[in-house]
Design an enzyme around this catalytic site. Structure first.
Site, PDB file in Angstrom:
ATOM      1  N   SER A   1       0.829  -1.202   0.000  1.00  0.00           N
ATOM      2  CA  SER A   1       0.000   0.000   0.000  1.00  0.00           C
ATOM      3  C   SER A   1       0.868   1.258   0.000  1.00  0.00           C
ATOM      4  CB  SER A   1      -0.973  -0.030   1.184  1.00  0.00           C
ATOM      5  OG  SER A   1      -1.903   1.019   1.104  1.00  0.00           O
TER       6      SER A   1
ATOM      7  N   ASP B   1      -5.765   1.721  -4.555  1.00  0.00           N
ATOM      8  CA  ASP B   1      -7.060   1.531  -3.893  1.00  0.00           C
ATOM      9  C   ASP B   1      -7.474   2.739  -3.052  1.00  0.00           C
ATOM     10  OD1 ASP B   1      -5.260   1.202  -1.815  1.00  0.00           O
ATOM     11  OD2 ASP B   1      -6.005  -0.749  -1.172  1.00  0.00           O
TER      12      ASP B   1
ATOM     13  N   ASP C   1      -0.832   1.067  -4.755  1.00  0.00           N
ATOM     14  CA  ASP C   1      -1.601  -0.061  -5.290  1.00  0.00           C
ATOM     15  C   ASP C   1      -2.984   0.360  -5.780  1.00  0.00           C
ATOM     16  OD1 ASP C   1      -2.427   0.270  -2.590  1.00  0.00           O
ATOM     17  OD2 ASP C   1      -3.253  -1.753  -2.564  1.00  0.00           O
TER      18      ASP C   1
END
Length: 573
Positions: free
Chosen positions: A146, A302, A300
């Site tokens: 992340s 998101d 990533d």
């Protein structure tokens, strides 16, 4: 230290490759502190999977720790779902070693006779979540850390519903992994079982995102919206530009110096769109291009950060709660206008997010559901309540999940939804900021703030543990002069009403979270991170609010209150 040395010497056995053995020997000979940090525990799964520093050892991300995870999951699949054909989808982000580690993971699954669908190049996490269901896989794996620093990598596990693992299944799989010896890992894969995915899955995903993220904005309104986008050296560069183009947003300015994926993140201190500093280059470009809004994503893809023009025309980063409230309002309004609200829909958020989500949702006659921190719990709500239709939901950590096409936070659909909302509002002569203030006028002004105390290593872990013990043993009776009326302790599943001297059970799974509520609606939550070496303090205060011209004054007053609370808790803003 004797146990640690014993663990390290085991990694010098014949099963491990020469490069690993040489690195372990170097730690033994020259760096006892790093040796201790590398072997004092097994790297564990947290809120968002497993994350850790890359290196050798049981407490590090490497081909053996990830290989052990994959072998354990393979064993679990065959044990609990026998006599079936199984498949796994595997993706990876821009992190150093992500591509090679993804191949290691693919080999282990293939060696265990599990079909592998492997993305041939980096892809965002939400596309992996989507692919698990689209390809009818048993599970999915994405290699990512992340927004953690460059030295980190990680391993997220998704099950067949497209959501991350939750209890009791996660504990069962972890136990399967822990029961393994490293020699049991099958590292040599069957190449015939590894299929590289083509662009068809990307295109299916793009179509789904456009379907759930666009509503009534006209083609002209979409073309008229001026957008500045940065992927912060991450994976979203592969998805956000084509999705926006497909939806008809043609005025998109990409930050070129941050467009190339790079796990070292050379232009930012932290690749985290929650941090204003991470969007500095994008904001500079937005000023040059006179953009309406600035959008940034984490490595990533998101998580998203949105910066908009305030009442004075300055670009200001909204916090995660504000973007979540705006997107939820927009979805609820669209569902209402389309006559789709039947009383069998729900919106979801998490226990550390703004109370405004509940107030807003219930005003539309829609069920509001709250879960523990992490989108895996929101995905579980969807699975547990098939009688209800999920509209949308999010949490304060700059994530949102539109519809249930993806069962995790998804920057791609959230960005498109935000752009659609901004385009419609601009056509009406309004901005996102003005709409946010209108929402505050209707429901009250809520101001939130998050502070994280980073405590690295073994000593840091003990310090975090002690901080939570102290907060429980010596509970506060007042916060900033306001009487505490309710204490929720999710580690014991108990809510203590201090006004009536009653204790009620909390119908949410246990977690190491403590939340205080005061008589004036102030909310303070303390929670150790499940994926990073830090303890987080979430503050929410609110004020009655009616006049737009009073907004600055109300905001200043709320921030002063937050600063006073942080001082009481011994943390700085």
């Amino acid at each position: 230290m004797e146990d640690i040395l014993k663990k390290a010497q085991y990694w010098m056995s014949s099963f491990f490759d020469n490069e690993t053995k040489n690195k372990v020997q170097l730690l033994i000979d020259q760096n006892k502190k790093e040796l201790e940090e590398s072997f004092y525990q097994n790297l564990s799964f947290g809120t968002g999977g497993m994350r850790g520093v890359m290196g050798v050892g049981t407490n590090r991300i490497n081909k053996y720790t990830l290989g052990k995870n994959s072998q354990g999951i393979s064993n679990y699949i065959h044990k609990t779902l026998p006599n079936q054909a199984h498949s796994v989808a595997i993706a990876y982000d821009c992190r150093t070693n992500s591509n090679t580690l993804a191949r290691v993971v693919a080999n282990v699954f293939a060696a265990n006779q599990i079909k592998v669908y492997l993305f041939p190049e980096l892809r965002p996490t939400p596309l992996l979540s989507y692919s698990v269901r689209a390809l009818n896989c048993t599970c999915g794996i994405v290699l990512t850390a992340s927004h953690n620093p460059p030295e980190y990598n990680g391993y997220k596990v998704y099950w067949k519903d497209g959501g991350q693992l939750v209890p009791p299944q996660d504990e069962e799989i972890i136990q399967e992994i822990e029961n393994l010896n490293y020699e049991e890992i099958k590292l040599v894969g069957n190449e015939e079982l590894i299929e590289l995915l083509d662009k068809k899955i990307d295109q299916k995903y793009f179509e789904e995102v456009v379907k759930i993220g666009t509503f009534d904005a006209t083609p002209e309104a979409r073309k008229n919206l001026n957008i500045c986008f940065t992927s912060l050296h991450g994976t979203a560069i592969k998805t956000v530009p084509p999705i926006l183009e497909k939806a008809g947003f043609s005025q998109v300015h990409i930050v070129d110096e941050q467009a190339t994926p790079d796990g070292q993140f050379p232009t930012v201190k932290s690749p985290n769109p929650e941090e204003p500093e991470a969007l500095e280059i994008a904001i500079k470009l937005a000023e040059e291009k006179n953009s309406d809004l600035v959008i940034g994503t984490d490595p990533d893809g998101d998580r998203l950060g949105i910066a908009v023009r305030d009442l004075e025309g300055n670009i200001q980063l909204l916090n995660g709660n504000q973007t979540m409230v705006l997107m939820t309002w927009f979805l609820l309004e669209k569902w209402k206008k389309a006559g789709k609200l039947s009383g069998k829909e729900f919106v979801a958020s998490t226990i550390v997010s703004t109370p405004l989500m509940k107030v807003l949702t219930e005003d539309y006659g829609v069920t509001y559901k709250e879960a523990l921190t992490g989108f895996k719990w929101i995905a579980k709500l969807i699975k547990d309540h098939p009688e209800l239709t999920y509209i949308g939901g999010g949490e304060e950590s700059f994530g949102y999940m539109v519809s249930d096409v993806v069962r995790d936070k998804d920057a791609n659909s959230a960005i498109l939804l935000t752009c659609e909302m901004a385009a419609e509002l601009k056509a009406e002569g309004k901005t996102l900021y003005q709409k946010l203030i209108e929402i505050y006028q209707t429901y009250g002004f809520y101001q939130e703030h998050l502070v994280s105390l980073v405590k690295k290593g073994l000593a840091g872990a003990e310090e975090i543990k002690q901080k939570m013990i102290d907060l429980r043993k010596q509970p506060l009776s007042e916060i900033n002069g306001e009487k505490v009326v309710l204490i929720e302790d999710y580690s014991t599943s108990e809510a203590k009403d201090l006004q009536n001297n009653e204790t009620k059970s909390i119908a949410i799974p246990k977690s190491n979270v403590l939340i205080y509520y005061t008589e004036n609606g102030t909310k303070v939550a303390a929670r150790p991170s499940g994926t990073e070496p830090k303890i987080k303090f979430y503050i929410s205060v609110n004020e009655a609010f009616s006049k737009v011209e009073d907004f600055g004054q109300k905001q200043e007053k709320a921030l002063e209150k937050i600063n006073a609370i942080l001082k009481e808790f011994g943390v700085e803003k």
